[in-house]
Scaffold this motif. Structure first.
Motif, mmCIF file in Angstrom:
data_model
loop_
_atom_site.group_PDB
_atom_site.id
_atom_site.type_symbol
_atom_site.label_atom_id
_atom_site.label_comp_id
_atom_site.label_asym_id
_atom_site.label_seq_id
_atom_site.Cartn_x
_atom_site.Cartn_y
_atom_site.Cartn_z
ATOM 1 N N LEU A 93 60.858 -39.315 51.727
ATOM 2 C CA LEU A 93 60.260 -40.297 50.834
ATOM 3 C C LEU A 93 59.222 -39.601 49.957
ATOM 4 C CD1 LEU A 93 60.021 -43.356 50.081
ATOM 5 C CD2 LEU A 93 58.132 -43.454 51.718
ATOM 6 N N VAL A 94 59.471 -39.534 48.645
ATOM 7 C CA VAL A 94 58.553 -38.841 47.742
ATOM 8 C C VAL A 94 57.832 -39.797 46.795
ATOM 9 C CG1 VAL A 94 59.799 -36.657 47.824
ATOM 10 C CG2 VAL A 94 60.419 -38.354 46.098
ATOM 11 N N GLY A 95 58.362 -40.988 46.591
ATOM 12 C CA GLY A 95 57.728 -41.950 45.700
ATOM 13 C C GLY A 95 57.788 -43.348 46.265
ATOM 14 N N LEU A 96 56.656 -44.064 46.211
ATOM 15 C CA LEU A 96 56.607 -45.440 46.713
ATOM 16 C C LEU A 96 55.559 -46.179 45.888
ATOM 17 C CD1 LEU A 96 57.885 -47.223 48.934
ATOM 18 C CD2 LEU A 96 55.919 -46.678 50.366
ATOM 19 N N GLU A 97 56.018 -46.840 44.818
ATOM 20 C CA GLU A 97 55.130 -47.447 43.832
ATOM 21 C C GLU A 97 55.221 -48.968 43.879
ATOM 22 O OE1 GLU A 97 53.204 -45.359 41.401
ATOM 23 O OE2 GLU A 97 53.627 -44.214 43.215
ATOM 24 N N MET B 157 68.999 -36.920 45.330
ATOM 25 C CA MET B 157 67.964 -37.870 44.964
ATOM 26 C C MET B 157 68.533 -39.283 45.088
ATOM 27 S SD MET B 157 65.292 -36.027 43.807
ATOM 28 C CE MET B 157 64.364 -37.159 42.763
ATOM 29 N N ALA B 158 67.675 -40.199 45.493
ATOM 30 C CA ALA B 158 68.047 -41.624 45.523
ATOM 31 C C ALA B 158 66.843 -42.428 45.060
ATOM 32 C CB ALA B 158 68.470 -42.049 46.921
ATOM 33 N N LEU C 249 59.090 -49.469 43.648
ATOM 34 C CA LEU C 249 59.918 -48.374 43.157
ATOM 35 C C LEU C 249 59.898 -47.284 44.218
ATOM 36 C CD1 LEU C 249 61.571 -47.044 40.897
ATOM 37 C CD2 LEU C 249 59.408 -46.309 39.847
ATOM 38 N N VAL C 250 61.061 -46.975 44.743
ATOM 39 C CA VAL C 250 61.147 -46.026 45.845
ATOM 40 C C VAL C 250 62.047 -44.866 45.449
ATOM 41 C CG1 VAL C 250 62.997 -47.402 46.897
ATOM 42 C CG2 VAL C 250 61.834 -45.694 48.268
ATOM 43 N N GLU C 251 61.637 -43.648 45.834
ATOM 44 C CA GLU C 251 62.467 -42.482 45.551
ATOM 45 C C GLU C 251 62.507 -41.571 46.772
ATOM 46 O OE1 GLU C 251 63.306 -40.754 41.626
ATOM 47 O OE2 GLU C 251 61.816 -39.249 42.235
ATOM 48 N N GLY D 199 74.188 -34.753 49.528
ATOM 49 C CA GLY D 199 74.470 -35.261 48.199
ATOM 50 C C GLY D 199 73.700 -36.534 47.905
ATOM 51 N N SER D 200 73.552 -36.839 46.631
ATOM 52 C CA SER D 200 72.804 -38.024 46.219
ATOM 53 C C SER D 200 73.488 -39.307 46.638
ATOM 54 C CB SER D 200 72.607 -38.005 44.701
ATOM 55 O OG SER D 200 71.794 -36.922 44.302
ATOM 56 N N GLU D 201 74.802 -39.317 46.592
ATOM 57 C CA GLU D 201 75.525 -40.536 46.962
ATOM 58 C C GLU D 201 75.306 -40.873 48.434
ATOM 59 O OE1 GLU D 201 80.085 -42.383 46.864
ATOM 60 O OE2 GLU D 201 79.602 -40.512 45.809
ATOM 61 N N ALA D 202 75.343 -39.847 49.279
ATOM 62 C CA ALA D 202 75.125 -40.081 50.708
ATOM 63 C C ALA D 202 73.691 -40.536 50.972
ATOM 64 C CB ALA D 202 75.429 -38.807 51.497
ATOM 65 N N LEU D 203 72.733 -39.968 50.236
ATOM 66 C CA LEU D 203 71.339 -40.364 50.410
ATOM 67 C C LEU D 203 71.135 -41.812 49.952
ATOM 68 C CD1 LEU D 203 68.570 -39.317 51.342
ATOM 69 C CD2 LEU D 203 68.147 -38.584 48.978
ATOM 70 N N ALA D 204 71.776 -42.172 48.846
ATOM 71 C CA ALA D 204 71.685 -43.557 48.366
ATOM 72 C C ALA D 204 72.320 -44.525 49.372
ATOM 73 C CB ALA D 204 72.363 -43.680 47.011
ATOM 74 N N ASP D 205 73.398 -44.099 50.014
ATOM 75 C CA ASP D 205 74.027 -44.949 51.033
ATOM 76 C C ASP D 205 73.077 -45.161 52.216
ATOM 77 O OD1 ASP D 205 76.319 -45.218 49.556
ATOM 78 O OD2 ASP D 205 77.430 -43.643 50.611
#
Length: 478
Positions: A250-254, A222-223, A284-286, A293-299
């Motif tokens: 992309l699951v959230g875009l507020e 998750m990111a 707000l993006v998710e 992994g989450s770290e790689a997705l956040a990168d």
């Protein structure tokens, strides 16, 4: 049929412990949670099985007693409280709350309509699966109400509305017959897709008692980030870039305006401003991925945002580094409805326009509000990924108490904004439903042929107008 006779019959059919007839006991069920809509009923009945629902509806239909279904009573459109007639019943399914099956191999779950949405999310997670419907009221709303209103929420951009998560339904028709359409097939091309008649019908065609729902693999990564931007144009532009850059992830875009952000922080508990200086607009993006992994997705997310930083389109960004930070960001978003109620009298407009036209709507709506209602502050929050905005005209409590023609102001203001949305190919009701509040708008903004088809469908299923009369369909009440 008088009220005493109705109560006696309901006690016979459902049991005394499942019938509320005392005014104080009934009171919480006869007013909506925002305290804006009230009604009167002979009693509140808690059904415990589909057999009880069937007997209750069959008797009410024959006796001419109106039935108003109720789930978690989280409607914002007056759809979960009765009318003022008094000779009706509220039928609540809160006691039908069994999760009957979670089938990880089939990616499905079968549940009763009174299940709390958050409980379904937890049950899916325990089976290493995801039930993706999520919204601010998930701790109290029931899946039956979510189905009846075709609820949206914050994950629509990836998973669709509630309708898109339904595999099958069990429904009790107004005359008491039970339709068992509880299937878990992904493909079934054998005639009319009847379940979609009941999803979004708000209980006007029958009562959903059970549902088979889609599950998905639980995300492994998750990111989550909150972006700050100076203009709504920049916010929408960035959102469109993110949709293109992360298809399927992309699951959230507020979208959140500064006014809404400040209100949420002001009236919330355990809230923290993640920005040193509050931006004018926030996104707000998710992202969620089934592998990695989450770290790689956040990168990857950070890298995708870099060009907009360099062009000064994004002025600031906060990327969550752990689950607590992620929860803190989402708490700001999910708390807006309660915070708005504490701030003042917010007239909410649940519009949708094509996503790229959101800046046009915000500009035109702001100009209309400034011209006709300068006392109101525009407060905006919405699901930018699917073009759904909650455009709120926020009045102070003091000003609103002094307004003599409250319904007139609300109607005029709403039509100012709905006209703008309609001109852009949009809608006046994107996810909250019609209820009792928006029935007049149906005749204004819906095609006459479409309204006529809806009336015909209502007449086929419910010729005596037993179910949720005065809701959704204009002129359907007998």
């Amino acid at each position: 049929m008088n009220q005493e006779g109705i109560i006696e019959t309901m006690v016979e059919l459902a049991g005394r412990a499942n019938v509320l007839a005392d005014a104080n006991d009934m009171a919480p069920h006869l007013i909506d949670w925002r305290k804006r809509h009230t009604g009167v009923a002979a009693c509140v009945v808690f059904a415990r099985s589909v057999e009880q629902v069937s007997k209750i509806l069959a008797w009410c239909n024959g006796a001419g007693v109106k039935v108003f279904p109720q789930g978690g009573n989280t409607s914002v459109c007056g759809g979960s409280v009765p009318d003022k007639s008094g000779n009706s019943i509220m039928l609540n399914l809160a006691k039908m709350n069994r999760i009957e099956e979670v089938n990880a191999r089939n990616n499905s779950m079968t549940v009763e309509a009174g299940c709390i949405l958050a409980d379904l999310q937890d049950a899916a997670f325990a089976a290493d699966r995801l039930f993706p419907l999520t919204l601010g009221a998930e701790g109290s709303c029931q899946i039956g109400g979510n189905l009846a209103t075709n609820a949206g929420g914050t994950n629509v951009v990836r998973f669709g509305n509630t309708r898109d998560l339904v595999l099958g339904l069990e429904v009790v028709l107004p005359d008491g017959r039970v339709w068992n359409g509880l299937r878990t097939l992904r493909k079934n091309n054998s005639g009319y897709d009847l379940k979609n008649l009941f999803v979004g019908a708000e209980g006007t065609l029958g009562i959903i008692t059970r549902a088979s729902l889609k599950l998905f693999p639980k995300p492994r990564a998750m990111a989550t980030a909150m972006l700050g931007l100076d203009t709504v144009e920049a916010a929408v532009s960035e959102g469109l870039k993110l949709q293109a850059a992360f298809p399927g992830e992309l699951v959230g875009l507020e979208l959140i305006s500064q006014s809404e952000f400040d209100i949420s922080l002001r009236h919330g508990t355990n809230m923290r401003n993640p920005f040193a200086k509050t931006p004018k607009w926030m996104v707000l993006v998710e992202l969620a991925a089934a592998t990695g992994g989450s770290e790689a997705l956040a990168d990857r997310l950070t890298d995708s945002l870099q060009p907009s930083f360099e062009d000064a389109l994004i002025t600031d960004a906060v990327i969550a580094s752990n689950e607590q930070q992620r929860a803190d960001l989402w708490r700001i978003r999910h708390h807006v409805t309660e915070a708005n109620g504490a701030e003042g009298m917010g007239l909410t407009h649940d519009i949708a326009v094509p996503t790229y036209r959101i800046p046009d709507f915000v500009e035109r709506a702001g100009a209309a509000l400034a011209e006709h209602y300068p006392q109101a502050v525009p407060v905006i929050v919405g699901h930018m990924g699917d073009g759904n905005l909650h455009y709120i005209a926020m009045f102070t409590h003091e000003y609103w108490r002094a307004v003599e023609d409250k319904s007139g102001v609300q109607l005029k203001l709403s039509h100012l904004l709905y006209d703008i949305a309609a001109d852009m190919g949009g809608t006046f009701s994107a996810e909250h439903g019609i209820g009792a509040l928006h029935v007049p708008e149906m005749s204004v903004y819906k095609d006459a042929t479409e309204i006529d088809m809806m009336r015909q469908i209502k007449a086929i299923f419910d010729p005596r107008d037993t179910m949720n009369p005065g809701r959704v369909v204009p002129g359907a009440s007998a």
